[in-house]
Motif scaffolding. Structure first.
Motif, PDB file in Angstrom:
ATOM      1  N   SER A  27      -8.045 -14.906  52.534  1.00 30.49           N
ATOM      2  CA  SER A  27      -6.849 -15.244  51.746  1.00 30.49           C
ATOM      3  C   SER A  27      -7.287 -15.596  50.331  1.00 30.49           C
TER       4      SER A  27
ATOM      5  N   LYS B 125      -4.333 -17.451  59.223  1.00 33.24           N
ATOM      6  CA  LYS B 125      -4.643 -16.072  59.599  1.00 33.24           C
ATOM      7  C   LYS B 125      -6.007 -15.599  59.091  1.00 33.24           C
ATOM      8  N   THR B 126      -6.699 -16.429  58.299  1.00 33.08           N
ATOM      9  CA  THR B 126      -7.934 -15.953  57.664  1.00 33.08           C
ATOM     10  C   THR B 126      -9.119 -16.861  57.943  1.00 33.08           C
ATOM     11  N   ASP B 127     -10.313 -16.320  57.671  1.00 28.52           N
ATOM     12  CA  ASP B 127     -11.564 -17.053  57.882  1.00 28.52           C
ATOM     13  C   ASP B 127     -12.065 -17.704  56.595  1.00 28.52           C
TER      14      ASP B 127
ATOM     15  N   ASN C 198     -11.235 -11.404  57.447  1.00 24.27           N
ATOM     16  CA  ASN C 198      -9.889 -11.776  56.981  1.00 24.27           C
ATOM     17  C   ASN C 198     -10.004 -12.838  55.888  1.00 24.27           C
TER      18      ASN C 198
ATOM     19  N   HIS D 227     -12.250  -5.296  53.772  1.00 25.41           N
ATOM     20  CA  HIS D 227     -11.704  -6.554  54.281  1.00 25.41           C
ATOM     21  C   HIS D 227     -10.169  -6.507  54.284  1.00 25.41           C
ATOM     22  N   HIS D 228      -9.571  -7.332  55.142  1.00 25.14           N
ATOM     23  CA  HIS D 228      -8.119  -7.500  55.095  1.00 25.14           C
ATOM     24  C   HIS D 228      -7.826  -8.749  54.272  1.00 25.14           C
ATOM     25  N   VAL D 229      -7.016  -8.597  53.232  1.00 23.65           N
ATOM     26  CA  VAL D 229      -6.843  -9.673  52.258  1.00 23.65           C
ATOM     27  C   VAL D 229      -5.365 -10.039  52.122  1.00 23.65           C
ATOM     28  N   ILE D 230      -5.100 -11.342  52.179  1.00 28.08           N
ATOM     29  CA  ILE D 230      -3.749 -11.866  51.971  1.00 28.08           C
ATOM     30  C   ILE D 230      -3.721 -12.615  50.647  1.00 28.08           C
TER      31      ILE D 230
ATOM     32  N   ASN E 187      -4.401  -2.821  54.040  1.00 26.13           N
ATOM     33  CA  ASN E 187      -5.491  -3.792  53.856  1.00 26.13           C
ATOM     34  C   ASN E 187      -5.092  -4.984  52.996  1.00 26.13           C
TER      35      ASN E 187
END
Length: 436
Positions: free
Chosen positions: A4, A76-78, A2, A24-27, A63
């Motif tokens: 950002s 929410k992210t690492d 995760n 990856h899941h990206v914000i 995603n």
């Protein structure tokens, strides 16, 4: 993972799409609601080949998302990637306000976060910026660097027009950090891509974008000046540079890219002056080429300044020729340094096993007779004797004999290194390098 990404401009948009495509899941985070809405609608925020397709596909797969809520994105992210703008002022200084604003909001979010967080800066920044960024995060969060969070510098080398292709085919990926775990985590984002992943010190990573782009600018200007000279003579400049680039041993290679002392000898100064003269005769202005010798002379001045800074008057030179393994003294920068020191009243001794005064002939003899007419009085026959008799030892050539002598020598005399000696000698307390 995760992730950002702060900043949905050029670098941020390409990064959010490509990272999402890699699984990856990206914000995305931006202060502009318009950009946030574009990403959430599956639209790219820039015009760039293929990125519009990638953003649309990855948004449809879930995603990608975007928000103006920076705290939510970090919680929410690492990993947080910083890709905000750092525009230049009229005088060339970077405006780092956007960078440091991100540091503040990141710190406030990390204050509420229990897990370790990594912040990777992709924006173009000056050396030292990551340390300032980390200090702001510490102040805002009340937490500790490398305990609760880590800073990584991960400069981008994307070209407009080919940014997606460049992302997936990098010549190398550069990561700087003082936290090995964080560096390796960020490196894992790029391990599947071609090109070596290089993990190095923060400040080295921070300066590389400037070094790369300044050299690219220099290459363009150099090529243009060669083109201008060729044009005036009816020569095909593109063919000239095509042949120039075929030499991968010297012309396009690491061979001459080693910081150190000035260049010398008979070839480089003579041919540089010849090309300058040719341009002058053709009424072609070549400011880049004209500045090369000025830069070289400044390196000689720098060497003299370093020696003067020792405040010692007895100076010994190991090596006098312009290059190891030769007796060629023509345009040797060491000769220029010796000549300057003698004029300032210094006592100078020289050892160079390759120089036998009785064998000097032709232009080599004429040159040394003009610059150091009493060279015979300065030469000694034994390197160990020289070291015992001086307060400063200047290493001008990288000869194994000199290395052996220095390893045996004590710490009484200062060492001024023009050739980058081995680490064991560089670690001595009495050591100074010319530009390292």
């Amino acid at each position: 993972m995760n992730i950002s990404i702060f900043g949905l401009g050029y670098v941020g948009c390409v990064s959010i799409g490509c990272l999402a495509k890699n699984g990856h899941h990206v914000i995305g985070v931006d202060v502009s609601q318009i950009k946030v809405d574009q990403i959430n609608a599956g639209k790219a925020t820039i015009i760039e080949k293929d990125i519009d397709i990638i953003i649309a596909e990855q948004r449809a797969k879930g995603n990608i998302e975007a928000t103006t809520d920076s705290k939510e994105a970090i919680l929410k992210t690492d990993i947080t990637i910083v890709a905000v703008g750092t525009p230049s002022s009229d005088k060339g200084h970077l405006n780092l306000n956007y960078i440091f604003k991100v540091a503040e909001v990141a710190g406030l979010a990390i204050k509420e976060k229990k897990d370790f967080h990594i912040i990777a800066i992709r924006s173009t920044i000056m050396p030292g910026t990551c340390d300032k960024f980390a200090a702001i995060v510490e102040d805002a969060s009340g937490k500790k660097r490398n305990v609760d969070f880590a800073i990584v510098d991960n400069p981008e080398f994307l070209r407009e027009g080919t940014a997606v292709e460049d992302y997936y085919n990098p010549p190398l990926t550069l990561i700087g950090s003082d936290n090995s775990g964080a560096a390796e985590t960020v490196a894992s984002l790029y391990r599947q891509l071609p090109g070596e992943v290089i993990i190095t010190d923060l400040k080295i990573a921070e300066i590389m974008k400037y070094v790369n782009n300044t050299f690219h600018a220099l290459k363009i200007s150099f090529g243009n000046e060669i083109g201008n000279i060729c044009s005036e003579m009816g020569i095909d400049s593109h063919k000239v540079m095509e042949i120039f680039c075929k030499d991968k041993q010297l012309n396009i290679s690491p061979y001459y890219f080693k910081p150190g002392f000035a260049f010398g000898g008979s070839c480089l100064p003579k041919d540089l002056k010849g090309l300058q003269t040719l341009a002058h005769d053709l009424y072609v202005s070549v400011p880049v080429i004209d500045s090369i010798n000025k830069s070289n002379e400044l390196q000689i001045t720098r060497a003299v300044d370093i020696i003067q800074h020792t405040q010692k008057k007895r100076i010994g030179f190991l090596g006098l020729s312009f290059k190891a393994g030769t007796d060629d003294l023509r345009n040797s920068p060491a000769v220029a340094v010796v000549e300057t020191l003698l004029g300032k009243g210094y006592s100078v001794k020289i050892y160079d096993k390759h120089i036998h005064l009785s064998n000097l002939t032709g232009t080599n003899k004429v040159y040394i007779d003009h610059h150091i007419p009493h060279l015979s009085k300065l030469m000694v026959k034994d390197a160990e004797d020289l070291i015992k008799d001086v307060d400063v030892i200047v290493i001008n050539n990288r000869e194994q004999e000199y290395l052996d002598v220095l390893e045996k020598a004590g710490d009484t005399a200062m060492i001024v290194d023009m050739v980058r000696l081995p680490e064991a000698i560089r670690n001595k307390n009495n050591y100074t390098g010319i530009n390292w």
